[in-house]
Write an enzyme that holds these catalytic residues in place. Structure first.
Site, PDB file in Angstrom:
ATOM      1  N   VAL A  52     -10.227  42.346  -3.000  1.00  0.00           N
ATOM      2  CA  VAL A  52     -10.970  43.544  -3.407  1.00  0.00           C
ATOM      3  C   VAL A  52     -12.051  43.951  -2.405  1.00  0.00           C
ATOM      4  O   VAL A  52     -12.659  45.001  -2.574  1.00  0.00           O
ATOM      5  CB  VAL A  52     -11.612  43.364  -4.795  1.00  0.00           C
ATOM      6  CG1 VAL A  52     -10.554  43.265  -5.871  1.00  0.00           C
ATOM      7  CG2 VAL A  52     -12.537  42.151  -4.831  1.00  0.00           C
ATOM      8  N   TYR A  53     -12.305  43.155  -1.389  1.00  0.00           N
ATOM      9  CA  TYR A  53     -13.301  43.546  -0.400  1.00  0.00           C
ATOM     10  C   TYR A  53     -12.798  44.783   0.345  1.00  0.00           C
ATOM     11  O   TYR A  53     -11.739  44.749   0.979  1.00  0.00           O
ATOM     12  CB  TYR A  53     -13.571  42.416   0.594  1.00  0.00           C
ATOM     13  CG  TYR A  53     -14.272  41.200   0.016  1.00  0.00           C
ATOM     14  CD1 TYR A  53     -14.762  41.190  -1.290  1.00  0.00           C
ATOM     15  CD2 TYR A  53     -14.450  40.050   0.778  1.00  0.00           C
ATOM     16  CE1 TYR A  53     -15.405  40.081  -1.808  1.00  0.00           C
ATOM     17  CE2 TYR A  53     -15.091  38.934   0.274  1.00  0.00           C
ATOM     18  CZ  TYR A  53     -15.568  38.953  -1.027  1.00  0.00           C
ATOM     19  OH  TYR A  53     -16.195  37.839  -1.529  1.00  0.00           O
ATOM     20  N   ALA A  54     -13.554  45.860   0.240  1.00  0.00           N
ATOM     21  CA  ALA A  54     -13.161  47.145   0.843  1.00  0.00           C
ATOM     22  C   ALA A  54     -11.761  47.558   0.395  1.00  0.00           C
ATOM     23  O   ALA A  54     -11.002  48.149   1.163  1.00  0.00           O
ATOM     24  CB  ALA A  54     -13.242  47.085   2.364  1.00  0.00           C
ATOM     25  N   ASP A  55     -11.437  47.244  -0.854  1.00  0.00           N
ATOM     26  CA  ASP A  55     -10.115  47.583  -1.418  1.00  0.00           C
ATOM     27  C   ASP A  55      -8.974  47.065  -0.543  1.00  0.00           C
ATOM     28  O   ASP A  55      -7.966  47.743  -0.332  1.00  0.00           O
ATOM     29  CB  ASP A  55      -9.980  49.109  -1.590  1.00  0.00           C
ATOM     30  CG  ASP A  55     -10.959  49.666  -2.612  1.00  0.00           C
ATOM     31  OD1 ASP A  55     -11.244  48.958  -3.597  1.00  0.00           O
ATOM     32  OD2 ASP A  55     -11.444  50.795  -2.409  1.00  0.00           O
ATOM     33  N   GLY A  56      -9.134  45.866  -0.046  1.00  0.00           N
ATOM     34  CA  GLY A  56      -8.112  45.269   0.818  1.00  0.00           C
ATOM     35  C   GLY A  56      -8.387  45.454   2.292  1.00  0.00           C
ATOM     36  O   GLY A  56      -7.731  44.833   3.135  1.00  0.00           O
TER      37      GLY A  56
END
Length: 326
Positions: A52-56
């Protein structure tokens, strides 16, 4: 950099980890490349990320950098799954979601496996045995080498470990737990840390610098280029109170006495706590990261550790205090 075993496993990782929370969002490819190269050149091996970091975007950027900058074989990649961008259900640790998320992580990272795969948080809706079965499948299929959890409370950690020990069949034992831990946040010492020590899990502290506050940068004002002045201001705000200021001053005093920096003192303290394998350090640029990596040469004197323990000690009363004193 010194290597440590991750809990009671045979996996040895660097005693500092590189965090990628801001990669692909606030940290662009050039700065991320500089950080990864500096970390690798210092002997760092453990890189922590999440789907989920930066939406992948963080995983994708890390994958790109492993293609041409740092060999995959020189790094141990730890990623997480289970968080979802759904306001009605923040966590989905069902078997289907977790395994699909792992496949997505592998595709973005451009690798066949991750070294440590972690459940991002406890899901109160999904039975814990279903979540743990997903971890078994990930390891048996070769997609993950080791597994762990993140943000589990003491009872949640004990419940997961108890199921693994008590249920029939062969299960992949948890190797680690990732929790926030610093001089400004010692809450894990109440239940999580004792449970992890008893179970043989390695602790991977996140935010070991108290969300940046322990560096001393906020002592007099909020720097314009800091997280406290950005969209992450609410993330930093809880550690800008009077109690935190008192602890920061103690860290700064210790740093002055040792002719070093508050960052190094605070990081060395958490790095060498019982049960800790590797604090996860996030930096805005390579210069900040190198300042953190320079802590490798520092070991705090016992009297300094004790003074910092005393000034930052959390208040744990019943049922933690000795019953004989009641």
């Amino acid at each position: 950099m010194e290597l440590r075993h991750l809990g009671r496993t045979g996996l040895r990782v660097s005693r500092l980890g590189l965090g990628t929370l801001t990669w692909g969002r606030d940290t662009e490819e050039h700065d991320a490349a500089d950080q990864l190269k500096a970390f690798w050149e210092a002997g760092g091996t453990l890189v922590d990320t999440a789907d989920v970091y930066a939406d992948g975007g963080a995983e994708y950027l890390l994958g790109r950098l492993m293609e041409g900058l740092v060999p995959r074989r020189d790094l141990q990649i730890a990623t997480k799954a289970g968080s979802v961008p759904d306001p009605d259900r923040r966590f989905d640790c069902s078997r289907g979601h977790l395994l699909a998320a792992l496949d997505g992580s592998l595709a973005r990272l451009g690798t066949d496996y991750v070294d440590v795969w972690q459940v991002h948080a406890f899901d109160p809706v999904t039975p814990i045995e279903e979540t743990l079965q997903a971890l078994d499948i990930a390891v048996s299929s070769g997609r993950a080498r080791y597994v762990g959890v993140s943000n589990f409370s003491g009872w949640q950690l004990a419940k997961a470990a108890t199921w693994q020990l008590a249920s029939s069949g062969t299960h992949t034992r948890l190797a680690s737990t990732q929790m926030e831990y610093s001089l400004l946040q010692r809450g894990i010492e109440r239940e999580v840390l004792p449970a992890a020590l008893d179970l043989g899990l390695g602790i991977l502290p996140s935010s070991p610098l108290g969300r940046g506050v322990l560096t001393g940068k906020y002592r007099h004002t909020t720097p314009a280029d800091s997280r406290g002045a950005s969209q992450m201001a609410a993330f930093v705000a809880p550690y800008l109170d009077e109690e935190a200021s008192r602890i920061v001053e103690a860290v700064s005093t210790a740093a002055d006495g040792l002719a070093t920096t508050p960052l190094q003192v605070a990081l060395a303290w958490v790095r060498d706590r019982p049960g800790v394998t590797a604090p996860i350090v996030g930096a805005r640029n390579a210069q900040q990261l190198r300042a953190a990596l320079s802590v490798e040469a520092l070991s705090l004197p016992e009297e300094i550790c004790q003074a910092l323990d005393d000034v930052s000690a959390p208040v744990h009363r019943y049922p933690d205090q000795d019953w004989s004193t009641l």
